[in-house]
Motif scaffolding. Structure first.
Motif, mmCIF file in Angstrom:
data_model
loop_
_atom_site.group_PDB
_atom_site.id
_atom_site.type_symbol
_atom_site.label_atom_id
_atom_site.label_comp_id
_atom_site.label_asym_id
_atom_site.label_seq_id
_atom_site.Cartn_x
_atom_site.Cartn_y
_atom_site.Cartn_z
ATOM 1 N N LYS A 80 47.420 39.670 31.229
ATOM 2 C CA LYS A 80 47.984 38.434 31.792
ATOM 3 C C LYS A 80 47.034 37.253 31.582
ATOM 4 O O LYS A 80 47.451 36.185 31.183
ATOM 5 N N ASP A 81 45.761 37.447 31.906
ATOM 6 C CA ASP A 81 44.736 36.423 31.730
ATOM 7 C C ASP A 81 43.572 37.064 30.989
ATOM 8 O O ASP A 81 43.017 38.065 31.442
ATOM 9 N N VAL A 82 43.193 36.483 29.864
ATOM 10 C CA VAL A 82 42.201 37.094 28.998
ATOM 11 C C VAL A 82 41.112 36.096 28.641
ATOM 12 O O VAL A 82 41.373 34.896 28.551
ATOM 13 N N VAL A 83 39.898 36.600 28.477
ATOM 14 C CA VAL A 83 38.837 35.783 27.907
ATOM 15 C C VAL A 83 38.647 36.276 26.470
ATOM 16 O O VAL A 83 38.522 37.471 26.225
ATOM 17 N N VAL A 84 38.694 35.348 25.538
ATOM 18 C CA VAL A 84 38.479 35.651 24.125
ATOM 19 C C VAL A 84 37.098 35.116 23.786
ATOM 20 O O VAL A 84 36.863 33.910 23.851
ATOM 21 N N ILE A 85 36.199 36.040 23.453
ATOM 22 C CA ILE A 85 34.800 35.671 23.239
ATOM 23 C C ILE A 85 34.456 35.757 21.755
ATOM 24 O O ILE A 85 34.572 36.827 21.147
ATOM 25 N N GLY A 86 34.043 34.635 21.196
ATOM 26 C CA GLY A 86 33.585 34.583 19.813
ATOM 27 C C GLY A 86 32.083 34.392 19.770
ATOM 28 O O GLY A 86 31.416 34.380 20.807
ATOM 29 N N ASN A 117 45.807 32.086 29.444
ATOM 30 C CA ASN A 117 46.876 32.668 30.247
ATOM 31 C C ASN A 117 47.900 33.178 29.241
ATOM 32 O O ASN A 117 48.591 32.394 28.591
ATOM 33 N N VAL A 118 47.948 34.500 29.076
ATOM 34 C CA VAL A 118 48.784 35.120 28.053
ATOM 35 C C VAL A 118 50.264 34.907 28.361
ATOM 36 O O VAL A 118 51.056 34.646 27.455
ATOM 37 N N THR A 119 50.628 34.996 29.622
ATOM 38 C CA THR A 119 52.025 34.844 30.028
ATOM 39 C C THR A 119 52.586 33.501 29.579
ATOM 40 O O THR A 119 53.693 33.419 29.055
ATOM 41 N N ASN A 120 51.806 32.443 29.777
ATOM 42 C CA ASN A 120 52.246 31.090 29.413
ATOM 43 C C ASN A 120 51.798 30.663 28.025
ATOM 44 O O ASN A 120 52.089 29.554 27.598
ATOM 45 N N ASN A 161 27.008 33.139 32.702
ATOM 46 C CA ASN A 161 28.263 32.694 33.282
ATOM 47 C C ASN A 161 29.071 33.902 33.727
ATOM 48 O O ASN A 161 28.998 34.963 33.123
ATOM 49 N N ILE A 162 29.842 33.738 34.776
ATOM 50 C CA ILE A 162 30.704 34.799 35.279
ATOM 51 C C ILE A 162 32.150 34.382 35.037
ATOM 52 O O ILE A 162 32.549 33.274 35.389
ATOM 53 N N PHE A 163 32.911 35.275 34.416
ATOM 54 C CA PHE A 163 34.324 35.019 34.193
ATOM 55 C C PHE A 163 35.099 35.671 35.332
ATOM 56 O O PHE A 163 34.993 36.867 35.554
ATOM 57 N N THR A 164 35.877 34.883 36.053
ATOM 58 C CA THR A 164 36.657 35.423 37.166
ATOM 59 C C THR A 164 38.146 35.259 36.881
ATOM 60 O O THR A 164 38.544 34.481 36.002
ATOM 61 N N ASN A 165 38.944 35.990 37.622
ATOM 62 C CA ASN A 165 40.408 35.912 37.523
ATOM 63 C C ASN A 165 40.939 36.218 36.135
ATOM 64 O O ASN A 165 41.894 35.587 35.675
ATOM 65 N N ILE A 166 40.309 37.169 35.453
ATOM 66 C CA ILE A 166 40.825 37.646 34.175
ATOM 67 C C ILE A 166 41.039 39.144 34.285
ATOM 68 O O ILE A 166 40.385 39.811 35.082
ATOM 69 N N ASP A 167 41.947 39.671 33.492
ATOM 70 C CA ASP A 167 42.168 41.113 33.520
ATOM 71 C C ASP A 167 41.812 41.787 32.207
ATOM 72 O O ASP A 167 41.869 43.008 32.109
ATOM 73 N N SER A 168 41.424 40.995 31.214
ATOM 74 C CA SER A 168 41.099 41.571 29.910
ATOM 75 C C SER A 168 40.097 40.681 29.174
ATOM 76 O O SER A 168 39.986 39.494 29.456
#
Length: 122
Positions: free
Chosen positions: A79-85, A93-96, A111-118
């Motif tokens: 649903k919510d993903v961080v894409v790290i390059g 936000n994958v849904t939108n 840094n801390i990534f919050t509210n992501i599931d992937s």
């Protein structure tokens, strides 16, 4: 769908300024929307501002990798993903199908990534 280069926000602002000087009245939002439609991903205003402030350049290769990463995350049910390059990260936000924010390599440190599931690594 072909992925094309999305001009940097700075270039779009310059283009907008040229139109304004020539007396035409296209708004910045319309110019930006035209460019982002080329990848199939949308960028929130916040993400666009962060890209400009943090000098994150979306090259054709990175745009293609980002689009592929989001498609893979969607296939896995994210649903919510961080894409790290190697030099930037994008919170999507994958849904939108919307890039919510972005950061450069310097800001990724400690840094801390919050509210992501992937997470997807490029």
């Amino acid at each position: 769908m072909e992925v094309r280069n999305i001009s940097s926000v700075r270039e779009l602002r310059l283009q907008h300024e040229v139109y304004r000087q020539e007396g035409e009245k296209p708004d910045f939002g319309a110019l930006y929307e035209k460019e982002i439609q080329k990848t199939g991903l949308q960028f929130s205003k916040h993400a666009a501002m962060r890209m400009s402030e943090r000098k994150v350049e979306l090259t054709p290769e990175l745009a293609g990798n980002l689009k592929t990463a989001v498609e893979k995350a969607r296939d896995k049910g994210a649903k919510d993903v961080v894409v790290i390059g190697s030099s930037s990260a994008f919170i999507v936000n994958v849904t939108n199908n919307t890039v919510v924010t972005t950061m450069n390599a310097q800001e990724m440190k400690n840094n801390i990534f919050t509210n992501i599931d992937s997470a997807v690594l490029l």
